[in-house]
Design a protein around this motif. Structure first.
Motif, PDB file in Angstrom:
ATOM      1  N   MET A 116       0.820  -1.200   0.000  1.00 14.25           N
ATOM      2  CA  MET A 116       0.000   0.000   0.000  1.00 14.25           C
ATOM      3  C   MET A 116       0.863   1.263   0.000  1.00 14.25           C
ATOM      4  O   MET A 116       0.561   2.237  -0.720  1.00 14.25           O
ATOM      5  N   LEU A 117       1.961   1.269   0.758  1.00 11.34           N
ATOM      6  CA  LEU A 117       2.828   2.439   0.779  1.00 11.34           C
ATOM      7  C   LEU A 117       3.500   2.661  -0.566  1.00 11.34           C
ATOM      8  O   LEU A 117       3.734   3.809  -0.972  1.00 11.34           O
ATOM      9  N   ASP A 118       3.820   1.576  -1.290  1.00 12.51           N
ATOM     10  CA  ASP A 118       4.401   1.735  -2.621  1.00 12.51           C
ATOM     11  C   ASP A 118       3.414   2.397  -3.571  1.00 12.51           C
ATOM     12  O   ASP A 118       3.799   3.272  -4.370  1.00 12.51           O
ATOM     13  N   LEU A 119       2.156   2.004  -3.504  1.00 11.47           N
ATOM     14  CA  LEU A 119       1.148   2.633  -4.356  1.00 11.47           C
ATOM     15  C   LEU A 119       0.976   4.100  -4.002  1.00 11.47           C
ATOM     16  O   LEU A 119       0.869   4.965  -4.887  1.00 11.47           O
ATOM     17  N   ILE A 120       0.959   4.405  -2.689  1.00 11.95           N
ATOM     18  CA  ILE A 120       0.752   5.798  -2.270  1.00 11.95           C
ATOM     19  C   ILE A 120       1.953   6.660  -2.639  1.00 11.95           C
ATOM     20  O   ILE A 120       1.799   7.760  -3.209  1.00 11.95           O
ATOM     21  N   SER A 121       3.176   6.198  -2.342  1.00 18.43           N
ATOM     22  CA  SER A 121       4.361   7.010  -2.624  1.00 18.43           C
ATOM     23  C   SER A 121       4.589   7.184  -4.118  1.00 18.43           C
ATOM     24  O   SER A 121       4.986   8.272  -4.575  1.00 18.43           O
ATOM     25  N   GLY A 122       4.314   6.142  -4.915  1.00 16.47           N
ATOM     26  CA  GLY A 122       4.471   6.285  -6.351  1.00 16.47           C
ATOM     27  C   GLY A 122       3.489   7.275  -6.956  1.00 16.47           C
ATOM     28  O   GLY A 122       3.867   8.127  -7.782  1.00 16.47           O
ATOM     29  N   ALA A 123       2.222   7.202  -6.539  1.00 18.75           N
ATOM     30  CA  ALA A 123       1.229   8.145  -7.050  1.00 18.75           C
ATOM     31  C   ALA A 123       1.507   9.562  -6.564  1.00 18.75           C
ATOM     32  O   ALA A 123       1.312  10.533  -7.304  1.00 18.75           O
ATOM     33  N   GLU A 124       1.984   9.698  -5.319  1.00 23.81           N
ATOM     34  CA  GLU A 124       2.291  11.037  -4.802  1.00 23.81           C
ATOM     35  C   GLU A 124       3.465  11.663  -5.544  1.00 23.81           C
ATOM     36  O   GLU A 124       3.434  12.861  -5.883  1.00 23.81           O
ATOM     37  N   ALA A 125       4.519  10.867  -5.805  1.00 24.71           N
ATOM     38  CA  ALA A 125       5.666  11.406  -6.541  1.00 24.71           C
ATOM     39  C   ALA A 125       5.276  11.814  -7.956  1.00 24.71           C
ATOM     40  O   ALA A 125       5.708  12.861  -8.459  1.00 24.71           O
TER      41      ALA A 125
END
Length: 601
Positions: A42-51
């Motif tokens: 979940m953190l990978d999805l959030i950090s990738g979309a945020e970047a």
């Protein structure tokens, strides 16, 4: 102290770790290692979309909208980041075929908009400073009005960025520079601030001594449908020292992953005694020192005027300041060595370049570890200092604690080593810790002007003499003096007492007194301050005992006891590490052992 019967709400933060996880639908247990993997997805999805969202929005039009605070139809932007992003049409993008719930998208947009809003002030300042920047000399001209004033340290940092850009562009000057012209989009750490979502994504339940978080987590690295997001109940222990506190509300945590696994960064709201700034007649002034973190002194308002005994309290950092200086030098050495290897790798053959890149990776890892250690020591130092000063003020029955305004405070003229050490000290973190600990006992913390606090006499407001060197101060006219930091603390306490009726309050900042007023502070022979607590050392035998040896018995050799050190005290020292909360924790959280035992293999 605060008036009896009046309370105020205070928010504080703490950290904890889960020790149990189960499926919400079936109740089947989940190993903590498997929980870390699912949270990492979940953190990978959030950090990738945020970047990706920050890169897409990194343009001047974005900061123009945020600075104006209005959308295309002229309506005021909402305070919540995800609502403002929906109003402006800012939506994140995910890999093709990946399904992400809308509540997770809320978390992404709230974090991205919060980052951009924090940088909007910097964008406006860079635009103003670029108009005053001379590429030929690399200097900034003096501000023409008070509105153009910015802190000197902030202006120097922007000047360095403008100088670097001027070198890249061969001195070409632009009429209007923005933050997008001088720096790249910021890199953010992987986290999930669940407070931006609602109960459909996560909700928190607190019972007795445990916290249970129910949150949706993906079951695969690339979920393709709603069925691959399932609810998980995660249980963590509340730190023991928080279980009897008058906490009115527990907030949803922020989820992060570190080297030990899943970590909750939690927040809570509790009721504390209300502090009244205007009714105090005893104040403690805290002066920041280049040699130690700070010193404190007391001033009292009486019907005859202001009095003080000019005897203060000097904080003992227990050697942590020397350790911080050593770690700072080590980190700078690693940085210089990695930079040199990077320059060599740029022109090296492929096989040598691979070896150099491996060494650079090792140096970067070591430098990051040094930075983490420095952060932990700074936090420990800040809260230990806050507890010492708060106890000193409580013993003196003070109602105010005055600290120097950090925006106008800059260490200069003390040599390269002392200037650098003072600049790297955790002053701002210590102020936040002091405001937190003082609020628990109903003492208000205010900031006062710093200029002249160590150079002017509290009695006549004239320059002080230095008969014994830098650390001493003496006024021949008033015949008062002593330690330089203690005299400065008297000045700061005086400014807090004289300006307590003209306090400026701004949202998100501590109360501030902008104008330094003067009134003579008379030296009082009576002791009006508490005696600082000092550790009592064990008795040491400095001579051999006079023992008459018995006849026919081999005499024993008497060895004197070793000399006592500053660490050999009867009173145990407070705990150095506090990994669970901002406050002092009497014992470690028992859930850590349970969590280690439940790690799945």
């Amino acid at each position: 102290m605060a008036d009896a019967g009046f309370t105020a709400l205070r928010q504080f933060s703490f950290t904890t770790r889960p020790y149990l996880a189960v499926e919400d639908a079936t109740g089947a247990p989940i190993g903590l290692d498997d929980l870390d993997v699912r949270v990492g997805w979940m953190l990978d999805l959030i950090s990738g979309a945020e970047a990706q969202m920050l890169w897409w929005l990194w343009q001047p039009a974005t900061f123009d909208v945020l600075a104006a605070g209005r959308d295309s139809q002229g309506r005021t932007l909402p305070m919540h980041g995800h609502v403002a992003a929906a109003r402006l049409g800012w939506t994140p993008h995910y890999p093709d075929g990946v399904y992400v719930p809308s509540r997770v998208t809320r978390v992404v947009t709230a974090q991205a908009v919060g980052t951009l809003r924090a940088l909007a002030y910097r964008d406006t300042t860079i635009t103003a400073l670029s108009a005053r920047f001379d590429p030929a000399t690399g200097r900034l001209s003096a501000p023409s009005c008070a509105a153009e004033y910015v802190p000197s340290g902030f202006a120097r940092g922007v000047a360095r960025q403008l100088t670097a850009r001027s070198r890249r562009t061969a001195g070409a000057a632009d009429a209007r520079l923005r933050i997008t012209d001088v720096q790249a989009p910021p890199r953010t750490s992987a986290m999930a601030r669940l407070s931006a979502a609602d109960r459909q994504l996560a909700h928190l339940t607190v019972t007795d001594a445990v916290m249970t978080l129910t949150v949706k987590l993906p079951t695969t690295v690339a979920p393709t449908g709603r069925a691959q997001w399932r609810r998980v109940r995660v249980t963590a222990a509340i730190p023991p020292h928080l279980r009897r506190r008058p906490i009115s509300e527990w907030h949803l945590p922020t989820l992060v992953l570190d080297h030990r696994g899943l970590l909750w960064r939690c927040a809570a709201t509790e009721a504390v005694p209300a502090a009244d700034v205007t009714s105090g007649n005893i104040a403690v002034g805290v002066d920041w020192s280049p040699s130690t973190l700070g010193a404190a002194a007391i001033a009292t308002e009486t019907p005859e005027g202001l009095v003080s005994d000019y005897r203060g309290f000097t904080y003992d950092d227990r050697g942590l300041g020397i350790k911080l200086a050593r770690l700072q030098q080590e980190g700078q050495l690693l940085h210089r060595k990695a930079a040199r290897l990077t320059r060599l790798a740029a022109t090296a053959p492929p096989d040598v370049r691979a070896q150099l890149e491996e060494k650079i990776a090792v140096l970067d890892a070591h430098r990051e570890a040094v930075g983490i250690k420095r952060g932990k020591i700074n936090r420990e130092l800040a809260f230990h200092f806050a507890r010492q000063v708060t106890g000193y003020a409580a013993d003196a029955q003070a109602q105010l604690i005055a600290v120097e305004d950090l925006t106008t405070l800059e260490t200069r003229g003390h040599g390269h080593v002392n200037n650098n050490r003072a600049a790297q000290s955790a002053r701002r973190q210590a102020v936040a810790a002091l405001a937190h600990t003082a609020a628990e006992v109903g003492i208000a913390v205010v900031s006062v002007p710093a200029r002249g606090s160590s150079a002017l006499c509290p009695g006549c407001d004239e320059p002080l003499a230095r008969p014994g060197g830098y650390h001493t101060a003496w006024c021949p006219g008033c015949r008062v003096g002593g330690n330089r930091d203690h005299v400065a603390g008297v000045n700061l306490a005086k400014r807090a007492l004289l300006g307590r009726n003209n306090v400026t309050r701004r949202r998100g900042r501590m109360p501030a007194i902008r104008v330094a007023e003067h009134a003579p502070v008379r030296k009082c022979r009576d002791k009006n301050g508490p005696t600082p607590r000092r550790p009592r050392h064990r008795r040491v035998r400095h001579s051999l005992p006079t023992v008459t040896p018995r006849m026919g018995v081999t005499p024993k050799q008497h060895v004197p006891a070793p000399q006592a050190s500053v660490w050999d005290t009867v009173k145990p020292a407070p705990p150095h590490g506090d990994a669970c909360s901002r406050d002092t924790r009497p014992s470690p959280t028992p859930a850590t052992q349970v969590a280690d035992s439940m790690r799945s293999t």
